[in-house]
Design an enzyme around this catalytic site. Structure first.
Site, mmCIF file in Angstrom:
data_model
loop_
_atom_site.group_PDB
_atom_site.id
_atom_site.type_symbol
_atom_site.label_atom_id
_atom_site.label_comp_id
_atom_site.label_asym_id
_atom_site.label_seq_id
_atom_site.Cartn_x
_atom_site.Cartn_y
_atom_site.Cartn_z
ATOM 1 N N TRP A 87 29.670 26.068 86.392
ATOM 2 C CA TRP A 87 29.386 25.573 85.049
ATOM 3 C C TRP A 87 28.609 24.255 85.049
ATOM 4 O O TRP A 87 28.762 23.412 84.163
ATOM 5 C CB TRP A 87 30.688 25.453 84.235
ATOM 6 C CG TRP A 87 31.378 26.785 84.128
ATOM 7 C CD1 TRP A 87 32.361 27.258 84.956
ATOM 8 C CD2 TRP A 87 31.091 27.838 83.203
ATOM 9 N NE1 TRP A 87 32.712 28.540 84.601
ATOM 10 C CE2 TRP A 87 31.964 28.925 83.522
ATOM 11 C CE3 TRP A 87 30.206 27.965 82.137
ATOM 12 C CZ2 TRP A 87 31.955 30.116 82.812
ATOM 13 C CZ3 TRP A 87 30.196 29.156 81.423
ATOM 14 C CH2 TRP A 87 31.065 30.210 81.759
ATOM 15 N N LYS A 123 26.930 31.708 80.416
ATOM 16 C CA LYS A 123 26.535 31.236 79.086
ATOM 17 C C LYS A 123 25.161 30.601 79.182
ATOM 18 O O LYS A 123 24.668 30.305 80.279
ATOM 19 C CB LYS A 123 27.527 30.176 78.569
ATOM 20 C CG LYS A 123 28.752 30.703 77.858
ATOM 21 C CD LYS A 123 29.561 29.556 77.251
ATOM 22 C CE LYS A 123 30.784 30.079 76.515
ATOM 23 N NZ LYS A 123 31.558 28.961 75.909
ATOM 24 N N ASP A 340 24.419 52.645 59.700
ATOM 25 C CA ASP A 340 25.365 52.133 58.717
ATOM 26 C C ASP A 340 24.664 51.238 57.695
ATOM 27 O O ASP A 340 23.720 50.515 58.027
ATOM 28 C CB ASP A 340 26.459 51.330 59.429
ATOM 29 C CG ASP A 340 27.405 50.655 58.460
ATOM 30 O OD1 ASP A 340 28.173 51.377 57.802
ATOM 31 O OD2 ASP A 340 27.350 49.415 58.328
ATOM 32 N N GLU A 395 23.268 56.379 56.058
ATOM 33 C CA GLU A 395 24.375 56.182 55.121
ATOM 34 C C GLU A 395 23.809 55.445 53.905
ATOM 35 O O GLU A 395 23.704 54.223 53.891
ATOM 36 C CB GLU A 395 25.500 55.362 55.763
ATOM 37 C CG GLU A 395 26.738 55.295 54.869
ATOM 38 C CD GLU A 395 27.495 53.978 54.959
ATOM 39 O OE1 GLU A 395 28.688 53.962 54.625
ATOM 40 O OE2 GLU A 395 26.885 52.958 55.320
#
Length: 705
Positions: A87, A123, A340, A395
């Site tokens: 890190w 990250k 969706d 949809e």
């Protein structure tokens, strides 16, 4: 790959009523063409542009080097950090190009091994113009995990399994089905135990059930990683990551491959209509700004869903979303998508507080969101260009004209639209009307009211009807007696008899008349009970129920128990699907009705559906489709002997399906070996008639011998 300008005549041949809206249709098509030409000129066309996942995110090169790229134009500095470098926020700086794309190459170890170990945390750390530092999960990350005992925030993981652990696909994709019978499923709830089910369990335990029931497609929900389990998968945080709640990526690949081996097409419920507003593990404020992937301010927020809205007019956002579609097809072998929230994408008001009357001004006026519509056109055009056999389903509750027409004739390009008015109709009937008040004409109209030449997926109920706040059709029909009188050891009460009868009739009528495809939600085929009489719905673990899994599971045990009556509904669903596969009624041309007492077109093929009777007093519906004759008697207490029904083709007919069979929970009042001979006299607009015995709350299907 150039696209010709849209021909106005091509649009008017589809629907002459679109003439006043031709300028809007041409305008959106021109915008689509402009984007497509931009991709062709600067990005190598769809072929290269949709491979963004091979350029962005973390990718392993031929020498085991890791190349990481990220679009974050607001960042002043950027660094890749993780377990691999303890890190360290300065050891692996990234370089920025002119377009705001950051890049770092992590060379392999001296041994030649990858420097970032498999499944370890990573990250991106960024310094903003004001000097502050932020850290985010990579936007294109393919694996994220959540440890709720520590925090609900996800961790990003570098997924690079050794060759021995990578799943290798063994089966080719099945042929594209033209009679879609979809089993809508949520892997997490697909176990009877009070916990999250796994991909492995679904593969072993549920896929064989789906195949046995005669479904030829599954639609997997909640696959894209989402922040909150109770969101049912609709608050997506990581668009390229399969949810880790159910297992690892290789497990999902195995599920899809095994389904393919069973001849089952696999569709993904894709959520590109909005994104979770999480900052620490989502796309929101990724580079410290409000407007990287989304519109800034109120335009970029969906008030009802409490989520962020994509900026479909941005080049890099289009790369992200179109590449996301291709990623799921290439990496996981999905065969198509159910999009969706299409209504939200196509209108600036997102459908909030808006009722669509069917007036064309509602679809093409100021309320239409051209950027959202053009994105859907690009998505459909690109996927069908790259994968000619792909299936896309919209949809949409609005009824947008041309939604299911190809892009080159002015359409949005979907293969199917969901018939969302159908489940609403059934719920309203069961909720507000006595059986004697059911309007046969309105039922038929709702089932057949779809745009000519645009295919629809019909369904009686989906996951929406099973969620908190509503009840399944089985519960509307039978309610608390499902807990006391679903055993063959107890008397068949009037409520249970009615419920079982109407459950079958509603399903067959919707399946055979409502569309060119059919959908069922997992468990509803056998009238799934919801755990106890205090709750009649699917309820995910949440604070309000003590984070219980008790109501977020499927009780397969009740349908497998030979003493219980759930098996009857399951048996009927199986027979109905297999009969549809045998005779192909979903592939038959769209329905003609007796609207305005029109005579059938003598040139129409005999496979074309034709409704010959909607008798309000008898509560009888009769129609033909794919050479079959369907007769439904919805009357609550009247049975009819020698009931005369019209049929176009003369000859001898026999029953191929009766809802009154004992194995379907019926009373065996109909003799299945009966022969029916036509008389050559016109009846209800058909050339012949025959006479049938049709008991109360029973349906039969006849085929010519």
């Amino acid at each position: 790959m150039t696209t010709k300008p849209l021909s106005p005549q091509a649009v008017l041949e589809i629907d002459g009523y679109l003439k006043p809206n031709l300028p809007a249709i041409i305008q959106r098509h021109n915008s689509f063409r402009q984007w497509k030409e931009t991709f062709q000129k600067h990005e190598g066309g769809y072929e290269n542009f949709t491979k963004g996942y091979l350029k962005f995110g973390l990718n392993v090169g031929p020498k085991n080097e890791v190349v990481y790229r990220e679009w974050a134009p607001n960042a002043r500095e950027a660094y890749l950090i993780g377990d691999f470098n303890e890190w360290n926020r300065t050891s692996h700086p990234m370089k920025r190009d002119d377009f705001g794309v950051w890049e770092v190459i992590v060379p392999p170890l001296p041994s030649g091994a990858c420097a970032i170990p498999h499944d370890t945390k990573v990250k991106i750390s960024m310094v903003l113009p004001n000097g502050s530092r932020i850290e985010r999960l990579p936007a294109w990350i393919r694996r994220v995990t959540q440890d709720l005992s520590v925090s609900p925030v996800y961790d990003a993981r570098f997924w690079n399994p050794p060759a021995s652990e990578k799943y290798v696909f063994k089966n080719s994709r099945p042929p594209k089905p033209h009679d879609l019978r979809i089993y809508e499923a949520h892997v997490g709830i697909a176990t009877a135990e009070p916990r999250v089910g796994t991909y492995k369990e679904f593969t072993k335990n549920v896929l064989p059930r789906i195949r046995d029931l005669g479904y030829n497609a599954i639609q997997l929900m909640a696959v894209m990683e989402h922040a909150y389990y109770a969101s049912f998968g609709y608050q997506v945080t990581s668009f390229f990551a399969a949810t880790s709640r159910c297992g690892n990526p290789e497990d999902l690949k195995e599920l899809i491959d095994v389904a393919h081996g069973m001849g089952i097409t696999v569709l993904l419920d894709i959520v590109h209509s909005h994104a979770c507003k999480n900052v620490l593990d989502g796309l929101n404020e990724f580079d410290g700004t409000d407007h990287l992937y989304f519109h800034e301010g109120g335009k970029g927020r969906h008030d009802l869903w409490d989520s962020r809205l994509f900026n479909y007019g941005n080049h890099e956002v289009l790369r992200f979303l179109l590449s996301n579609l291709r990623f799921w097809v290439e990496e996981y072998q999905f065969d198509g998508f159910r999009f969706d929230g299409v209504t939200s994408m196509m209108y600036k008001h997102h459908g909030i507080g808006t009722g669509f009357s069917g007036g064309y001004h509602e679809y093409f006026g100021d309320g239409a969101d051209e950027e959202g519509i053009v994105y859907l056109m690009l998505a459909n055009d690109a996927m069908h260009y790259l994968y000619p056999n792909i299936i896309t389903i919209a949809e949409d509750v609005s009824g947008m004209p041309l939604l299911g027409k190809p892009v080159d004739v002015g359409g949005v390009g979907f293969d199917y639209r969901l018939s969302m008015a159908v489940p609403d109709m059934w719920i309203k009937l069961l909720k507000h009307k006595q059986d004697s008040e059911w309007d046969m004409g309105n039922i038929v109209h709702t089932l057949t009211n779809r745009r000519h030449g645009e295919k629809s997926i019909a369904y009686c109920e989906s996951h929406d009807q099973a969620l908190v706040g509503d009840k399944t059709l089985a519960f509307w029909l039978m309610d608390k007696e499902m807990y006391t009188h679903m055993s063959d050891l107890t008397p068949m009460t009037p409520i249970i008899a009615r419920g079982i009868a109407l459950h079958k009739m509603i399903r067959l009528l919707t399946h055979s008349l409502g569309g060119e495809g059919y959908l069922n939600f997992i468990g509803n085929e056998f009238g799934h009970p919801e755990s106890n009489r205090r709750r009649q719905w699917l309820d995910f673990p949440r604070e309000g129920n003590g984070n219980s899994f008790h109501y977020a599971r499927r009780q397969w045990n009740v349908v497998d128990d030979e003493v219980l009556r759930y098996k009857y509904l399951n048996n009927f669903d199986r027979s109905m699907n297999h009969l549809a596969g045998q005779y192909g009624w979903l592939e038959a041309p769209q329905v003609r009705t007796l609207a305005n007492d029109r005579k059938p077109d003598s040139q129409a093929p005999l496979t074309q559906a034709y409704v010959s009777l909607k008798n309000e007093s008898d509560k009888v519906i009769v129609f033909e489709r794919a050479g079959l004759l369907f007769v439904f008697n919805f009357h609550p207490n009247k049975s009819f002997t020698d009931y005369r029904v019209g049929v176009e083709e003369g000859g001898e007919y026999r029953i191929v399906l009766s809802s009154d069979e004992k194995r379907f929970g019926g009373f065996d009042n109909i003799m299945l070996d009966s022969k029916f001979f036509t008389e050559p006299m016109e009846w209800n607009g058909r050339k012949n008639f025959l006479q049938v015995y049709i008991p109360s709350r029973t349906c039969i299907v006849l085929a010519k011998q």
